[in-house]
Design a protein around this motif. Sequence first.
Motif, PDB file in Angstrom:
ATOM      1  N   PRO A 284       1.298  -1.580  -0.113  1.00 47.16           N
ATOM      2  CA  PRO A 284       0.022  -0.025   0.007  1.00 47.16           C
ATOM      3  C   PRO A 284       0.842   0.807   0.290  1.00 47.16           C
ATOM      4  N   LYS A 285       0.776   2.005  -0.510  1.00 46.83           N
ATOM      5  CA  LYS A 285       0.941   3.917  -0.627  1.00 46.83           C
ATOM      6  C   LYS A 285       1.247   4.563   0.321  1.00 46.83           C
ATOM      7  N   GLU A 286       0.374   4.273   1.469  1.00 45.89           N
ATOM      8  CA  GLU A 286       0.784   4.584   2.300  1.00 45.89           C
ATOM      9  C   GLU A 286       1.895   4.496   3.385  1.00 45.89           C
ATOM     10  N   LEU A 287       1.766   3.109   3.068  1.00 45.52           N
ATOM     11  CA  LEU A 287       2.889   1.992   4.119  1.00 45.52           C
ATOM     12  C   LEU A 287       4.764   2.486   3.526  1.00 45.52           C
ATOM     13  N   VAL A 288       4.123   2.463   2.118  1.00 47.77           N
ATOM     14  CA  VAL A 288       5.730   2.692   0.917  1.00 47.77           C
ATOM     15  C   VAL A 288       5.849   4.215   1.456  1.00 47.77           C
ATOM     16  N   GLY A 289       5.106   5.077   1.259  1.00 47.28           N
ATOM     17  CA  GLY A 289       5.369   6.649   2.126  1.00 47.28           C
ATOM     18  C   GLY A 289       5.953   6.345   3.645  1.00 47.28           C
ATOM     19  N   ILE A 290       5.388   6.354   4.426  1.00 43.36           N
ATOM     20  CA  ILE A 290       6.399   5.830   5.480  1.00 43.36           C
ATOM     21  C   ILE A 290       7.668   5.120   5.824  1.00 43.36           C
ATOM     22  N   MET A 291       7.292   4.008   5.252  1.00 43.87           N
ATOM     23  CA  MET A 291       8.948   3.915   5.255  1.00 43.87           C
ATOM     24  C   MET A 291      10.416   4.232   4.519  1.00 43.87           C
TER      25      MET A 291
END
Length: 354
Positions: A284-291
């Motif tokens: 998910p893009k949200e998790l990619v962004g967090i990382m």
Amino acid sequence: MDSKIQRRVVAIATALFAFSVFTFESALSQTPFYQGKTITLIVGSGAGGMGDIRARALASILASHIPGKPTIVFDYMPGAGGRKAANHFFNSVRPDGLTLLRVSSSIVPYAVLGEKGVQYDIDKFNYLGTTEHRLYYMFFTRKEAGLNSLDKVRAAGVRIGSSPVGHTGYIQSRIVAYLLDIKAPKIIPGYEGQDLDVAISRGEVDARMATTGTATQMDLLRKGSADFHASIEIPKGYKDDRFAHLGLPDIEQFAKSPKEKKLLDMMRGFRAVGTILMLPPGTPKELVGIMKNAVEKTHADPVFHKEYKKLTGGDEPSPLSPDEQAKIVKELPRDAETVQLFKNFSGTAPLPSR
């Protein structure tokens, strides 16, 4: 009950329910996704080598910059120069944000060059940057071999130990042997991690390529146990101050034609990607962004720089951001002519004649 009062009661109840749902969802949204969770960091090489050491330097600080401060555990998956880990990561890992891969840049040329055993698409990974993209490689021989000049190296039919076939270290070894005009070099591939350090100390091989980190870890300068002959600057012009006094020539000085310089440009480009940290396709893009955010904070953290330098024996990190790394991969030349030129050195066929 009066209908008017009933409507008012229903409206109040509905409002209270909606408020409770909103409050509950807000509480959930304020709880970091990674809180209380464990991230598995797959390392595409063996334990104990420089790749493992650099991964530990990164992980020790990265966890503190991920909201929720998850635990990071290691899983080692050496084999096929990183292809084993990359194949597993691409095809079998759930894209839930809980598994990372740190793997050699070799997986990129494997794919671009159409090598066997590639079961992944480099354009679908979620790239998270690297801790090092400026590197200084040195070609050296063990002191006991008595090869203290290039003329002696060229005439000796020297045994050069390297990483598995197709790996960055293997390709570099073959290109260096070719450009230095070494007579009948014996490239011995297949070493992983510290195995190559042991092999050269035992005299199983006479020469190898090494980063400054590996050379420092092996304490080559203090022990005087090596003769250094040439370097590979990545990017071109970069030198490590600790080894500047050796006055090593960059390998491009031995190139005799535009074709050979083009070969070196591609080699430098493949390595400039750096050791890759990534999330699997479909995350998910949200998790990619967090990382991505956590990685960039880690790269900028003075504590990370101190830890990295301590663990690698004095190497300074040279971070590359997630977006910059993805851009390098996207813009790599993939035309047939350049690919075929490079493939002459990534496989097992005899080296071309000059």
